[in-house]
Motif scaffolding. Structure first.
Motif, PDB file in Angstrom:
ATOM      1  N   THR A   5      72.734  32.599  10.442  1.00 53.57           N
ATOM      2  CA  THR A   5      73.608  31.065   9.650  1.00 53.57           C
ATOM      3  C   THR A   5      73.047  30.386  11.330  1.00 53.57           C
ATOM      4  O   THR A   5      72.516  30.545  12.136  1.00 53.57           O
ATOM      5  CB  THR A   5      74.839  31.877  10.667  1.00 53.57           C
ATOM      6  OG1 THR A   5      75.279  32.967   9.499  1.00 53.57           O
ATOM      7  CG2 THR A   5      76.413  30.753  10.125  1.00 53.57           C
ATOM      8  N   PRO A   6      73.119  28.807  10.645  1.00 55.72           N
ATOM      9  CA  PRO A   6      72.712  27.697  11.525  1.00 55.72           C
ATOM     10  C   PRO A   6      73.792  27.811  12.182  1.00 55.72           C
ATOM     11  O   PRO A   6      75.114  27.695  12.051  1.00 55.72           O
ATOM     12  CB  PRO A   6      72.336  26.863  11.098  1.00 55.72           C
ATOM     13  CG  PRO A   6      72.688  27.130   9.116  1.00 55.72           C
ATOM     14  CD  PRO A   6      73.019  28.824   9.108  1.00 55.72           C
ATOM     15  N   THR A   7      74.091  26.279  13.398  1.00 61.73           N
ATOM     16  CA  THR A   7      74.663  26.483  13.831  1.00 61.73           C
ATOM     17  C   THR A   7      74.419  24.816  13.857  1.00 61.73           C
ATOM     18  O   THR A   7      75.519  24.009  14.679  1.00 61.73           O
ATOM     19  CB  THR A   7      74.852  26.455  15.498  1.00 61.73           C
ATOM     20  OG1 THR A   7      73.624  26.007  16.301  1.00 61.73           O
ATOM     21  CG2 THR A   7      74.671  28.420  16.380  1.00 61.73           C
ATOM     22  N   VAL A   8      73.286  24.498  13.565  1.00 65.47           N
ATOM     23  CA  VAL A   8      73.289  23.048  13.451  1.00 65.47           C
ATOM     24  C   VAL A   8      72.391  22.008  12.334  1.00 65.47           C
ATOM     25  O   VAL A   8      71.376  23.180  12.221  1.00 65.47           O
ATOM     26  CB  VAL A   8      72.729  22.208  14.933  1.00 65.47           C
ATOM     27  CG1 VAL A   8      72.270  20.769  14.116  1.00 65.47           C
ATOM     28  CG2 VAL A   8      73.210  22.312  16.187  1.00 65.47           C
ATOM     29  N   VAL A   9      72.191  21.616  11.508  1.00 68.07           N
ATOM     30  CA  VAL A   9      71.525  21.289  10.278  1.00 68.07           C
ATOM     31  C   VAL A   9      71.307  19.887  11.125  1.00 68.07           C
ATOM     32  O   VAL A   9      72.149  19.524  11.161  1.00 68.07           O
ATOM     33  CB  VAL A   9      72.283  20.774   9.374  1.00 68.07           C
ATOM     34  CG1 VAL A   9      71.643  20.266   7.715  1.00 68.07           C
ATOM     35  CG2 VAL A   9      73.447  22.587   8.860  1.00 68.07           C
ATOM     36  N   LEU A  10      70.104  19.605  10.727  1.00 74.12           N
ATOM     37  CA  LEU A  10      68.753  18.679  11.007  1.00 74.12           C
ATOM     38  C   LEU A  10      68.660  17.978   9.597  1.00 74.12           C
ATOM     39  O   LEU A  10      67.685  18.577   9.535  1.00 74.12           O
ATOM     40  CB  LEU A  10      67.594  19.608  11.911  1.00 74.12           C
ATOM     41  CG  LEU A  10      66.669  18.125  12.820  1.00 74.12           C
ATOM     42  CD1 LEU A  10      67.708  17.331  13.172  1.00 74.12           C
ATOM     43  CD2 LEU A  10      65.751  19.091  12.789  1.00 74.12           C
ATOM     44  N   GLY A  11      69.050  16.254  10.223  1.00 77.41           N
ATOM     45  CA  GLY A  11      68.434  16.346   8.901  1.00 77.41           C
ATOM     46  C   GLY A  11      67.398  14.549   8.908  1.00 77.41           C
ATOM     47  O   GLY A  11      67.962  14.376   9.293  1.00 77.41           O
ATOM     48  N   PRO A  12      66.187  14.957   8.355  1.00 74.73           N
ATOM     49  CA  PRO A  12      65.750  13.838   8.418  1.00 74.73           C
ATOM     50  C   PRO A  12      66.535  12.235   7.272  1.00 74.73           C
ATOM     51  O   PRO A  12      66.914  12.588   6.998  1.00 74.73           O
ATOM     52  CB  PRO A  12      64.535  13.784   7.797  1.00 74.73           C
ATOM     53  CG  PRO A  12      64.007  15.129   6.557  1.00 74.73           C
ATOM     54  CD  PRO A  12      65.679  16.077   7.509  1.00 74.73           C
ATOM     55  N   VAL A  13      65.780  10.701   8.274  1.00 74.29           N
ATOM     56  CA  VAL A  13      66.883   9.760   7.614  1.00 74.29           C
ATOM     57  C   VAL A  13      65.455   9.803   5.792  1.00 74.29           C
ATOM     58  O   VAL A  13      64.387   9.746   6.149  1.00 74.29           O
ATOM     59  CB  VAL A  13      66.870   8.692   8.159  1.00 74.29           C
ATOM     60  CG1 VAL A  13      67.539   8.589   9.595  1.00 74.29           C
ATOM     61  CG2 VAL A  13      65.220   8.244   8.599  1.00 74.29           C
ATOM     62  N   SER A  14      65.748   9.592   4.444  1.00 77.15           N
ATOM     63  CA  SER A  14      67.033   8.431   5.017  1.00 77.15           C
ATOM     64  C   SER A  14      67.784  10.171   4.005  1.00 77.15           C
ATOM     65  O   SER A  14      69.585  10.517   4.034  1.00 77.15           O
ATOM     66  CB  SER A  14      67.384   7.733   3.979  1.00 77.15           C
ATOM     67  OG  SER A  14      65.892   7.756   2.655  1.00 77.15           O
ATOM     68  N   ARG A  15      67.584  10.688   2.945  1.00 81.18           N
ATOM     69  CA  ARG A  15      68.203  11.800   2.033  1.00 81.18           C
ATOM     70  C   ARG A  15      68.939  12.788   2.435  1.00 81.18           C
ATOM     71  O   ARG A  15      69.341  12.976   2.896  1.00 81.18           O
ATOM     72  CB  ARG A  15      66.946  11.724   0.513  1.00 81.18           C
ATOM     73  CG  ARG A  15      67.172  10.688  -0.204  1.00 81.18           C
ATOM     74  CD  ARG A  15      66.458  10.789  -1.079  1.00 81.18           C
ATOM     75  NE  ARG A  15      65.116  10.962  -1.264  1.00 81.18           N
ATOM     76  CZ  ARG A  15      64.404   9.850  -0.859  1.00 81.18           C
ATOM     77  NH1 ARG A  15      64.550   8.643  -0.817  1.00 81.18           N
ATOM     78  NH2 ARG A  15      62.645  10.045  -0.959  1.00 81.18           N
ATOM     79  N   GLY A  16      67.709  13.471   3.593  1.00 82.29           N
ATOM     80  CA  GLY A  16      67.424  14.372   4.277  1.00 82.29           C
ATOM     81  C   GLY A  16      69.406  14.219   5.206  1.00 82.29           C
ATOM     82  O   GLY A  16      69.791  15.203   5.287  1.00 82.29           O
ATOM     83  N   SER A  17      69.405  13.108   5.735  1.00 81.77           N
ATOM     84  CA  SER A  17      70.609  12.819   6.218  1.00 81.77           C
ATOM     85  C   SER A  17      72.176  12.703   4.754  1.00 81.77           C
ATOM     86  O   SER A  17      72.450  13.779   6.286  1.00 81.77           O
ATOM     87  CB  SER A  17      70.757  11.376   6.682  1.00 81.77           C
ATOM     88  OG  SER A  17      69.790  10.945   7.922  1.00 81.77           O
TER      89      SER A  17
END
Length: 133
Positions: A5-17
């Motif tokens: 289970t993740p504790t943090v989700v990392l999302g690249p700009v822009s759609r990933g954010s």
């Protein structure tokens, strides 16, 4: 790996954010936006940075985020819309390693990876394969 289970989700700009923030909210975990080409002139905080291998446009993109947003105790999942060369996911994995955090893997909507080896190394999971579109 995906039983973690993740504790943090990392999302690249822009759609990933957008997708990453929605995923983090659904899971009830933290979210960190991975920004492109963030110049030092716009922020005096220390940043963790990594430059990608050539992406789908044959560009080298510098990704990063503020130091301290991901801790060594974190389990990090990257969420994005599309995987093409895997350059963004590989950069994200490197950033997570710099933080001494645990990389869970990457998730996206469309898997367009030509290099099947990366699909297993990252590991990457997707809702659709490019051949299905």
């Amino acid at each position: 790996m995906y039983d973690e289970t993740p504790t943090v989700v990392l999302g690249p700009v822009s759609r990933g954010s957008l997708l990453g923030a929605l995923t983090a909210a659904a899971l009830g975990v933290g979210f960190v936006e991975m920004r492109k080409d963030q110049g030092a002139a716009t922020d005096s905080d220390r940043w963790i940075r990594h430059t990608t291998a050539p992406d789908y446009r044959d560009r080298h993109v510098e990704f990063g985020f503020r130091h301290g947003l991901i801790q060594p105790t974190d389990h990090v999942l990257l969420v994005d819309d599309w995987a093409d060369t895997g350059a963004t996911a590989c950069a994200a994995r490197s950033l997570v390693a710099q933080c001494k955090a645990h990389w869970i893997g990457a998730a996206c909507i469309v898997d367009g990876l030509a290099n099947a080896r990366l699909r297993h190394e990252l590991p990457l999971r997707a809702l659709l394969n490019l051949r299905q579109l």
